[in-house]
Scaffold this motif. Structure first.
Motif, PDB file in Angstrom:
ATOM      1  N   ASP A  87      24.073  37.244 -86.166  1.00  0.00           N
ATOM      2  CA  ASP A  87      23.262  36.518 -85.423  1.00  0.00           C
ATOM      3  C   ASP A  87      22.765  37.116 -84.120  1.00  0.00           C
ATOM      4  OD1 ASP A  87      23.612  34.464 -87.008  1.00  0.00           O
ATOM      5  OD2 ASP A  87      25.031  33.536 -86.057  1.00  0.00           O
ATOM      6  N   THR A  88      23.299  38.382 -83.833  1.00  0.00           N
ATOM      7  CA  THR A  88      22.708  39.164 -82.567  1.00  0.00           C
ATOM      8  C   THR A  88      21.842  39.988 -83.091  1.00  0.00           C
ATOM      9  OG1 THR A  88      25.172  38.843 -81.562  1.00  0.00           O
ATOM     10  CG2 THR A  88      23.554  40.856 -80.911  1.00  0.00           C
ATOM     11  N   ILE A  89      20.699  40.297 -82.243  1.00  0.00           N
ATOM     12  CA  ILE A  89      19.784  41.048 -82.633  1.00  0.00           C
ATOM     13  C   ILE A  89      19.704  42.408 -81.754  1.00  0.00           C
ATOM     14  CG2 ILE A  89      16.938  41.235 -82.726  1.00  0.00           C
ATOM     15  CD1 ILE A  89      18.282  39.597 -84.660  1.00  0.00           C
ATOM     16  N   LEU A  90      19.799  42.317 -80.512  1.00  0.00           N
ATOM     17  CA  LEU A  90      19.898  43.263 -79.458  1.00  0.00           C
ATOM     18  C   LEU A  90      21.277  43.080 -78.807  1.00  0.00           C
ATOM     19  CD1 LEU A  90      16.211  43.184 -78.214  1.00  0.00           C
ATOM     20  CD2 LEU A  90      17.169  44.508 -79.891  1.00  0.00           C
ATOM     21  N   LEU A  91      21.884  44.095 -78.384  1.00  0.00           N
ATOM     22  CA  LEU A  91      23.086  44.248 -77.708  1.00  0.00           C
ATOM     23  C   LEU A  91      23.389  45.669 -76.880  1.00  0.00           C
ATOM     24  CD1 LEU A  91      25.929  43.022 -76.964  1.00  0.00           C
ATOM     25  CD2 LEU A  91      26.827  44.329 -79.013  1.00  0.00           C
ATOM     26  N   LEU A  92      23.354  45.423 -75.553  1.00  0.00           N
ATOM     27  CA  LEU A  92      23.735  46.298 -74.618  1.00  0.00           C
ATOM     28  C   LEU A  92      24.994  45.991 -74.067  1.00  0.00           C
ATOM     29  CD1 LEU A  92      20.632  46.672 -74.882  1.00  0.00           C
ATOM     30  CD2 LEU A  92      20.946  48.323 -72.872  1.00  0.00           C
ATOM     31  N   ALA A  93      26.165  46.737 -74.156  1.00  0.00           N
ATOM     32  CA  ALA A  93      27.491  46.440 -73.599  1.00  0.00           C
ATOM     33  C   ALA A  93      28.018  47.468 -72.743  1.00  0.00           C
ATOM     34  CB  ALA A  93      28.638  46.551 -74.762  1.00  0.00           C
ATOM     35  N   LEU A 130      26.618  31.308 -76.437  1.00  0.00           N
ATOM     36  CA  LEU A 130      25.816  31.296 -77.465  1.00  0.00           C
ATOM     37  C   LEU A 130      24.351  30.598 -76.898  1.00  0.00           C
ATOM     38  CD1 LEU A 130      28.002  30.298 -80.218  1.00  0.00           C
ATOM     39  CD2 LEU A 130      27.201  32.341 -79.741  1.00  0.00           C
ATOM     40  N   GLU A 131      24.566  29.747 -75.870  1.00  0.00           N
ATOM     41  CA  GLU A 131      23.381  29.047 -75.276  1.00  0.00           C
ATOM     42  C   GLU A 131      22.174  29.771 -74.661  1.00  0.00           C
ATOM     43  OE1 GLU A 131      27.063  26.806 -75.734  1.00  0.00           O
ATOM     44  OE2 GLU A 131      26.393  28.307 -74.360  1.00  0.00           O
ATOM     45  N   THR A 132      22.548  30.668 -73.754  1.00  0.00           N
ATOM     46  CA  THR A 132      21.490  31.356 -73.010  1.00  0.00           C
ATOM     47  C   THR A 132      21.716  32.758 -73.022  1.00  0.00           C
ATOM     48  OG1 THR A 132      22.629  31.091 -71.034  1.00  0.00           O
ATOM     49  CG2 THR A 132      21.125  29.245 -71.548  1.00  0.00           C
TER      50      THR A 132
END
Length: 574
Positions: A435-441, A473-475
């Motif tokens: 469900d994650t499209i973009l991720l920067l960790a 998961l909300e915002t």
């Protein structure tokens, strides 16, 4: 002659049978036919030209007539010859290797650091150069026959008491025929060189451009240098292929002239030959000096083009803060006018040496001959003058050849910098959460390639899993809680990080907007997601593909339809 055969005809036919020499070189051999009035199969008239049409460029006559009657447009011009196309010259096949294959073989043989682009250029065009040398030798033979045999015989016939009119007419016809044949072979050499130079420029530019397109970012080379390589350096190779093969027969010509002048004039003829021998190194030195000035101007041009590119890109910001005068002074301070003026003066002086050398050689030779009380008859004088003029005819091209060679000696090194550069491996990975499209960790990124780190896959995987657990998961937004700006933390490498400890996650079905002041890093964040930066630590993950619509539209020189179609076929119904 033209060399089309090996380009488009494979060594094997459809049945697997190896083609013969005549079958493989059939288009080239047809060019050897003097006249081809019924050849109308090729899309471009140069491919149907015979030897006379190709050498005299008369295949251009229909195009010139059409341009006189009507305005030439892209639709009315004949299509480009397939033998001169970029794909044909850059690719080809193993039986007739193109520039890409020759370069790959060179790199595989000696390695990328020791690979010589100049050696690849020679392998690419050596057949055409040999054909050009053959045409030049035939030109020299015709040029040498005129003073050694015909002019000598004509002067003897004039001084003889028993004059036969038909002998004189025959000698005059022979003189005209040799001069016409000399010009024909000289024009043929130019025609071969022009087409060879075009194919070489196309092949090298295609190879360099394809390597540039493979890079996600140009952090290792400036935009000004790229523009200079694709324009100035490729044109330097074009001039080298055009001019350098022409003076290859100068030693043969000087040997023939020395022997003939010594035979009819005696030892004093060596004085004139010595003058030419002295002027040749002077011409070469002045040509190299001119090239040195132009090479110095190239580095200045790189900086000026880069500054102009930044000026045009940031023109709104410059106008808003009224920085026009400051940037104008900066651009004017990077002009290379003085260097180019010096190069022009040296080149003009070098071009004037060829006629001066001929005059000095003739005057000194005859002066020494008379001072030694030797007999000088009109027969001997005119024969020697004619022979020295033949040498002037060939040596006049030497300054341009040396200048082209000096400039082209720098171009392969600049192009090799792009060809051996490798695009760094992509640091953008696939997120584990579907469900994650973009991720920067905890991502820290920089622009400079030298300071980039190779992230540990296990560590990156743990960071990504840990970050996903912390996210709600909300915002998901780019808020201070999601973006941690690092303090004076020391990262490995010598370059300064641009984005530090950036954390961001975006799920499907959401719309994210990023706002900020000018220069706050909005475009840099987009570049990080596109994989155009260098990752020092952390994780950058993207699900699927991305499309980026830049603020500034990329428009090339053309009409609106061409910018929309971008080479595609126009569909009126759409």
């Amino acid at each position: 002659m033209v060399g089309e055969g090996p380009y488009l005809i494979s060594d094997l036919d459809l049945g697997g049978r190896r083609r013969s020499f005549v079958e493989r070189y059939d288009p080239s051999l047809k060019t050897m036919i003097p006249v081809r009035p019924y050849a109308r199969l090729a899309p471009n008239p140069v491919d149907d030209a015979g030897l006379l049409s190709f050498a005299t460029f008369s295949w251009l006559t229909p195009v010139m007539i059409q341009s006189y009657k009507h305005t030439l447009t892209v639709e009315t011009l004949p299509p480009l010859s397939p033998y001169d196309s970029s794909n044909t010259n850059a690719k080809r096949d193993r039986d007739s290797p193109g520039f890409q294959i020759l370069w790959d073989e060179e790199v595989e043989r000696v390695g990328p650091e020791k690979a010589s682009l100049g050696r690849v250029v020679w392998k690419f065009q050596r057949t055409h150069v040999l054909m050009d040398i053959v045409a030049n030798i035939l030109c020299i033979v015709m040029a040498a026959i005129r003073p050694t045999l015909l002019i000598h015989q004509i002067l003897q016939h004039i001084e003889s008491t028993s004059r036969n009119v038909w002998v004189g007419i025959g000698l005059c016809i022979a003189l005209f025929a040799t001069e016409l044949t000399k010009v024909l072979f000289w024009s043929l050499a130019w025609a071969i060189n022009y087409r060879t130079a075009i194919r070489l420029k196309v092949a090298v530019s295609t190879l360099v451009f394809e390597n540039l397109v493979s890079f996600k970012t140009l952090t290792h080379i400036s935009v000004g240098e790229v523009l200079n390589i694709l324009s100035s350096d490729s044109y330097s190779l074009f001039e080298a292929a055009l001019f350098c093969p022409l003076p290859a027969t100068i030693p043969i010509l000087m040997a023939v002239c020395a022997v003939y002048a010594f035979f009819i004039l005696g030892p004093t003829a060596l004085i004139g030959i010595s003058v030419y021998a002295i002027f040749i190194p002077i011409q070469m030195f002045m040509a190299k000096l001119s090239s040195a000035f132009q090479r110095s101007a190239i580095s200045v041009t790189d900086k000026r083009v880069q500054t102009m590119n930044e000026f045009v890109t940031c023109i709104k910001l410059i106008k808003m803060y009224a920085w026009e005068k400051a940037f104008t002074k900066t651009i004017q301070g990077r002009r290379e006018r003085k260097l180019l003026e010096k190069a022009g003066f040296v080149q003009s002086g070098n071009s004037a040496l060829a006629p001066i050398a001929s005059t000095v050689a003739i005057v000194l030779t005859f002066t020494c001959h008379i001072l030694q009380r030797r007999k000088l008859t009109p027969l001997v004088a005119f024969s020697v003058i004619a022979m020295f003029n033949v040498m002037k005819f060939s040596i006049a091209i030497l300054p341009f050849s040396v200048k082209a060679m000096s400039e082209a000696s720098v171009s392969p090194r600049r192009m090799k910098k792009i060809l051996i550069a490798k695009s760094p491996p992509s640091y953008v990975t696939q997120p584990e959460d579907p469900d994650t499209i973009l991720l920067l960790a905890n991502a820290t990124l920089t622009w400079e390639q030298e300071a980039s780190m190779k992230s540990d896959p296990k560590k990156a995987k743990n960071q990504k899993r840990h970050f996903l657990k912390k996210q709600r998961l909300e915002t998901h937004s780019l808020s201070p809680s999601a973006q941690e700006v690092a303090g004076p933390e020391q990262h490995s490498g010598s370059c300064k990080p641009v984005l530090q400890n950036i954390s961001l996650a975006e799920r499907k079905g959401k719309i994210l907007g990023i706002c900020g002041n000018v220069g706050s890093g909005k475009s840099t964040l987009i570049a990080a997601l596109l994989g155009q930066m260098q990752l020092q630590q952390g994780v950058v993950a993207v699900s699927g593909t991305l499309a980026c619509v830049a603020q500034q539209a990329w428009i090339f020189h053309g009409n609106v339809r061409e910018n929309i179609l971008f080479g595609g076929k126009y569909d009126r119904h759409r």
